[in-house]
Write a protein that holds these residues in place. Structure first.
Motif, PDB file in Angstrom:
ATOM      1  N   GLY A  48      -8.939   8.654   2.372  1.00 39.07           N
ATOM      2  CA  GLY A  48      -7.935   9.818   1.576  1.00 39.07           C
ATOM      3  C   GLY A  48      -7.427  11.027   2.200  1.00 39.07           C
ATOM      4  N   LYS A  49      -6.165  11.602   2.231  1.00 40.74           N
ATOM      5  CA  LYS A  49      -5.591  12.528   3.367  1.00 40.74           C
ATOM      6  C   LYS A  49      -6.487  13.649   3.198  1.00 40.74           C
TER       7      LYS A  49
ATOM      8  N   LEU B 146       2.029   7.418   7.068  1.00 40.14           N
ATOM      9  CA  LEU B 146       3.074   6.969   5.936  1.00 40.14           C
ATOM     10  C   LEU B 146       1.581   8.027   4.759  1.00 40.14           C
ATOM     11  N   ARG B 147       0.684   7.640   4.737  1.00 44.24           N
ATOM     12  CA  ARG B 147      -0.359   8.060   3.444  1.00 44.24           C
ATOM     13  C   ARG B 147      -0.330   9.583   3.888  1.00 44.24           C
ATOM     14  N   THR B 148      -0.076  10.070   5.295  1.00 43.73           N
ATOM     15  CA  THR B 148      -0.097  11.816   5.221  1.00 43.73           C
ATOM     16  C   THR B 148       1.359  12.350   5.069  1.00 43.73           C
ATOM     17  N   ASN B 149       1.622  11.584   4.750  1.00 41.55           N
ATOM     18  CA  ASN B 149       3.745  12.136   4.379  1.00 41.55           C
ATOM     19  C   ASN B 149       3.928  12.474   5.539  1.00 41.55           C
TER      20      ASN B 149
ATOM     21  N   VAL C 162      -0.045   3.087   9.022  1.00 40.53           N
ATOM     22  CA  VAL C 162      -0.197   3.429   7.374  1.00 40.53           C
ATOM     23  C   VAL C 162      -0.529   5.025   6.819  1.00 40.53           C
ATOM     24  N   HIS C 163      -0.998   4.498   8.333  1.00 42.13           N
ATOM     25  CA  HIS C 163      -2.147   6.622   8.704  1.00 42.13           C
ATOM     26  C   HIS C 163      -1.313   7.413   8.329  1.00 42.13           C
TER      27      HIS C 163
ATOM     28  N   LEU D 172       0.969  -1.722  -0.205  1.00 38.58           N
ATOM     29  CA  LEU D 172       0.016   0.142   0.115  1.00 38.58           C
ATOM     30  C   LEU D 172       0.301   1.497  -0.079  1.00 38.58           C
ATOM     31  N   THR D 173       1.985   0.958   0.727  1.00 39.57           N
ATOM     32  CA  THR D 173       2.245   2.175   1.011  1.00 39.57           C
ATOM     33  C   THR D 173       4.093   2.420  -0.048  1.00 39.57           C
TER      34      THR D 173
ATOM     35  N   ASP E 196      -9.513   3.398   5.350  1.00 34.53           N
ATOM     36  CA  ASP E 196      -8.888   4.152   5.731  1.00 34.53           C
ATOM     37  C   ASP E 196      -7.859   5.389   4.665  1.00 34.53           C
ATOM     38  N   GLY E 197      -7.421   4.450   3.254  1.00 28.96           N
ATOM     39  CA  GLY E 197      -6.984   4.575   2.414  1.00 28.96           C
ATOM     40  C   GLY E 197      -8.006   5.452   0.964  1.00 28.96           C
TER      41      GLY E 197
END
Length: 237
Positions: free
Chosen positions: A228-229, A182-185, A179-180, A140-141, A224-225
């Motif tokens: 999205g951010k 990483l997805r939000t930088n 994961v959250h 995913l990331t 969660d993915g």
């Protein structure tokens, strides 16, 4: 820098006293989140002059830890470190966790037992789950996290704010929260640590719940993915 140790505890009377004694040597503030324990966990902490928040009922690891992050946010701590109440995490290794944060290299640091593979390596069933989540997070990331279920973690003020006010998973939060971030930088890093076999209490992830755990967390990560951010940016506003 103001540093807080958050200790979620559920019926950890057999190990909490030794853990507290060892953590006090590290010269940081301690907060125990007593997650509806029915034993003397809270009493032992108070007798040893440790701050305790007694939850009115058992919220589970997610609710207990987020309570600690809300306290850290409200009291303006710069770093919050999660340490399990069962004695698996060695307080002497706390310095390894906070060094990348102090140097500005990471927003969250995870203590991983699988980088140098020394010390207690967990049970077979849990190792299978760890490998599964490690692979899922990579898919995913595109980031390799060797120990995604580790509860030995340190966060800076930015992540404390996210976990306290924006988003923190309710159940089994470690893989999902990684994961959250990483997805939000956010910058997530692992450092090698050695863990100790559980000194007391009962794990929240037992054999008969392992499949349920893996399925539930997998769905939560995927949902969660899909949010999205921007969903979290709007929610924060």
């Amino acid at each position: 820098m103001r540093i807080l140790i958050i200790i979620p505890a559920y019926n950890e009377s057999s190990s909490i006293k030794e853990l507290i004694d060892n953590l006090k040597k590290e010269n940081v503030d301690l907060l125990v989140i007593n997650d509806g324990s029915t034993d003397s966990t809270s009493l032992i902490c108070r007798q040893n002059n440790v701050n305790v928040i007694d939850l009115p009922c058992n919220l589970g690891i997610g609710g207990a830890v987020q309570t600690g992050y809300k306290f850290a946010f409200k009291e303006n701590y710069d770093i919050a470190i999660q340490v399990d109440g069962d004695g698996q995490h060695d307080p002497k290794q706390i310095r390894l966790l906070i060094e990348p944060i102090i140097n500005g290299h990471a927003d969250m640091v995870i203590g991983s037992r699988y980088i140098v593979k020394r010390g207690f390596q967990s049970t077979l069933i849990r190792r299978i789950g760890i490998k599964y989540f490690s692979r899922l997070i990579y898919v995913l990331t595109k980031r390799k996290i060797t120990d995604p279920t580790s509860g030995f973690r340190a966060c800076n003020r930015k992540v404390i704010t996210v976990f306290a006010n924006v988003y923190y998973p309710a159940d089994y939060p470690e893989p999902e929260s990684i994961v959250h971030l990483l997805r939000t930088n956010h910058k997530v890093q692992e450092v090698p640590v050695e863990m100790i076999e559980r000194q007391g209490g009962i794990s929240s992830i037992r054999a008969f719940r392992s499949i349920y755990y893996m399925v539930k967390v997998s769905f939560a990560i995927l949902i969660d993915g899909l949010r999205g951010k921007k969903f979290y940016e709007v929610d924060q506003l």
